[in-house]
Design an enzyme around this catalytic site. Structure first.
Site, PDB file in Angstrom:
ATOM      1  N   GLU A  11      -2.656  -1.736  -5.577  1.00  0.00           N
ATOM      2  CA  GLU A  11      -3.933  -1.176  -5.991  1.00  0.00           C
ATOM      3  C   GLU A  11      -3.801  -0.509  -7.343  1.00  0.00           C
ATOM      4  OE1 GLU A  11      -6.763   0.747  -2.750  1.00  0.00           O
ATOM      5  OE2 GLU A  11      -4.651   1.137  -2.435  1.00  0.00           O
TER       6      GLU A  11
ATOM      7  N   ASP B 248      -2.976   2.015   6.787  1.00  0.00           N
ATOM      8  CA  ASP B 248      -2.249   1.528   5.610  1.00  0.00           C
ATOM      9  C   ASP B 248      -1.904   0.048   5.752  1.00  0.00           C
ATOM     10  OD1 ASP B 248      -2.398   4.073   4.606  1.00  0.00           O
ATOM     11  OD2 ASP B 248      -0.451   4.675   5.412  1.00  0.00           O
TER      12      ASP B 248
ATOM     13  N   ASP C 116       0.854  -1.179   0.000  1.00  0.00           N
ATOM     14  CA  ASP C 116       0.000   0.000   0.000  1.00  0.00           C
ATOM     15  C   ASP C 116       0.891   1.229   0.000  1.00  0.00           C
ATOM     16  OD1 ASP C 116      -2.829   1.081   0.338  1.00  0.00           O
ATOM     17  OD2 ASP C 116      -1.740   2.119   1.917  1.00  0.00           O
TER      18      ASP C 116
END
Ligand SMILES: [Zn+2]
Length: 459
Positions: free
Chosen positions: A308, A390, A216
């Protein structure tokens, strides 16, 4: 495995060499502008003739827009336009003409709908002030000197490197690399040479086969891994960013240029702008260095890496500097991981941009409807889990990988992933928020969809 790689080195040029470089870059601009003027003149002439009703076959012959065509036209005229032409390498003119040929092609393709993305404008003339000086050498003796501290380029001769080119030289010596071109350009107030090299790489294997990691990209930290590891920003980055901000304020207090009133900038403004530019470059360099170290380490260690997709809507909504920098890092981490996983025999999975990695509880899977950006802790109301925001997101990404393997084993899913890969490739190169490429229209957010829609393999 043959790959195309860039090797970029800072140069320490003498004053004379710098003049030579600027002369070459100027020559590139002259050829570009001459050819553009010629192309425009022919286009205007043909349009005028058409308006008088001249038949198609009697129109002024159109000029070829290919590099070969432009080069032929230039070579026929250069003694008149640039009587000094023998003083610079022919590669300089070629650089300018090549750039124009590409620009014309992009414009034409964009108009005919053959090119996805934002519409491309017609090429514009290059001014001395606004153009980055750059020359590309594609032929002749391009080599690294035996001392590995100099490069030799046609016409320019031996240029001193700021750091040793030993990594490239080693590959050249043992025959696993071949230089295809060299570009010298002024980047952030400093001259660099960038080699485009065909490298024959030995494919590696990840140190931990079968391992999965979720990554992340954060604001406070460079990245948070699902292993719980917080990867810090590079040292000195915060100091460099502070300096950048204060130089920005200093610049705004000085008398800058004004296009409406035609006011020229003050000397102090110009000096401050140079300082700010250098600070920007330093921040960018520090960040890039940190990202490279991180992605190399992850790609050589883990087998499956989950990240992501670029958060386009978030980028639009948030105008904060910190968020912008994080978003830029986001795209860069993904780009680097995509090719480094190929080199190292791992794979990169990309979670759909609508997958709520931050809002999902990594303990029980409950999904929150809202999670503000300032909430740094994830507190689950369903199971009572309290975890760093996170860290929670990276854990969710890692968990996704397991579901991908069960869902993605069928032939249908594999084909789907393949198709998406191509679309993804286009998305990855786009950096502007809010634009949709042609291949992407019709993509809808999965609503309680299957895992194979949420995750796609990058390659
Ligand atoms: Zn929970």
């Amino acid at each position: 495995m043959k790959t195309i790689q860039a090797y970029r080195f800072a140069l320490d040029l003498t004053a004379g060499q710098e003049r030579d470089m600027l002369a070459h870059a100027g020559a590139a601009r002259v050829a570009h502008n001459w050819a553009l003027a010629k192309v425009k003149a022919v286009m205007d002439q043909r349009a005028a003739e058409r308006s008088y009703g001249v038949a198609e076959e009697h129109l002024t012959p159109s000029l070829s827009w290919s590099l070969a065509g432009l080069r032929k036209a230039w070579n026929a005229t250069k003694p008149e336009v640039a009587p000094w032409w023998p003083e610079v390498s022919k590669e300089a003119f070629n650089t300018g003409l090549d750039a124009l040929a590409r620009a014309l092609k992009n414009w034409a393709d964009s108009r005919n709908g053959k090119r996805a993305g934002r519409p491309v404008g017609f090429p514009r003339f290059r001014s001395r002030r606004r153009t980055t000086p750059s020359v590309r050498f594609t032929t002749g003796a391009i080599r690294v000197a035996p001392d590995r501290m100099h490069v030799v380029l046609p016409r320019l001769g031996s240029l001193k490197l700021h750091e040793s080119a030993r990594k490239l030289a080693r590959r050249l010596d043992n025959g696993t690399a071949r230089i295809m071109s060299a570009t010298v350009r002024l980047d952030g107030g400093r001259w660099h040479v960038s080699f485009t090299v065909e490298v024959d790489r030995v494919e590696g294997t990840p140190a931990r086969p079968g391992s999965v990691v979720g990554v992340d990209v954060g604001i406070k930290h460079l990245a948070v891994l699902s292993t719980g590891e917080l990867v810090d920003n590079p040292r000195h980055l915060v100091a460099a960013q502070q300096r950048m901000r204060s130089l920005g304020r200093a610049l705004s207090r000085k008398t800058g240029p004004d296009r409406r009133s035609g006011r020229r900038p003050s000397k102090r403004w110009e000096r401050a702008a140079t300082r700010l530019g250098r600070a920007h470059t330093r921040v960018a360099n520090l960040r890039r260095d940190g990202l490279h170290k991180l992605t190399t380490r992850i790609a050589t260690t883990y087998d499956t890496i989950v990240v992501e997709d670029l958060n386009v809507t978030g980028m639009l909504a948030n105008r904060q500097l910190a968020r912008h920098i994080a978003d830029a890092g986001f795209a860069e981490i993904r780009r680097q991981l995509a090719y480094k996983t190929v080199w190292n025999g791992g794979r990169l999975l990309i979670a759909d941009r609508w997958y709520p990695s931050s809002k999902t509880c990594s303990g029980c899977g409950a999904v929150k409807t809202k999670l503000a950006l300032h909430e740094r802790e994830y507190a689950c109301k369903a199971c009572g889990l309290v975890i760093d925001r996170d860290c929670n997101a990276s854990l969710n990404l890692a968990t996704l990988a397991a579901t991908f393997d069960t869902a993605g084993s069928g032939p249908v899913a594999a084909r789907g992933a393949d198709q998406k890969t191509r679309v993804r490739g286009q998305v990855a190169t786009k950096r502007e928020p809010g634009t949709t490429s042609v291949g992407q229209t019709g993509t809808v957010p999965p609503q309680g969809g299957t895992t194979k829609r949420v995750l796609t393999a990058a390659h």
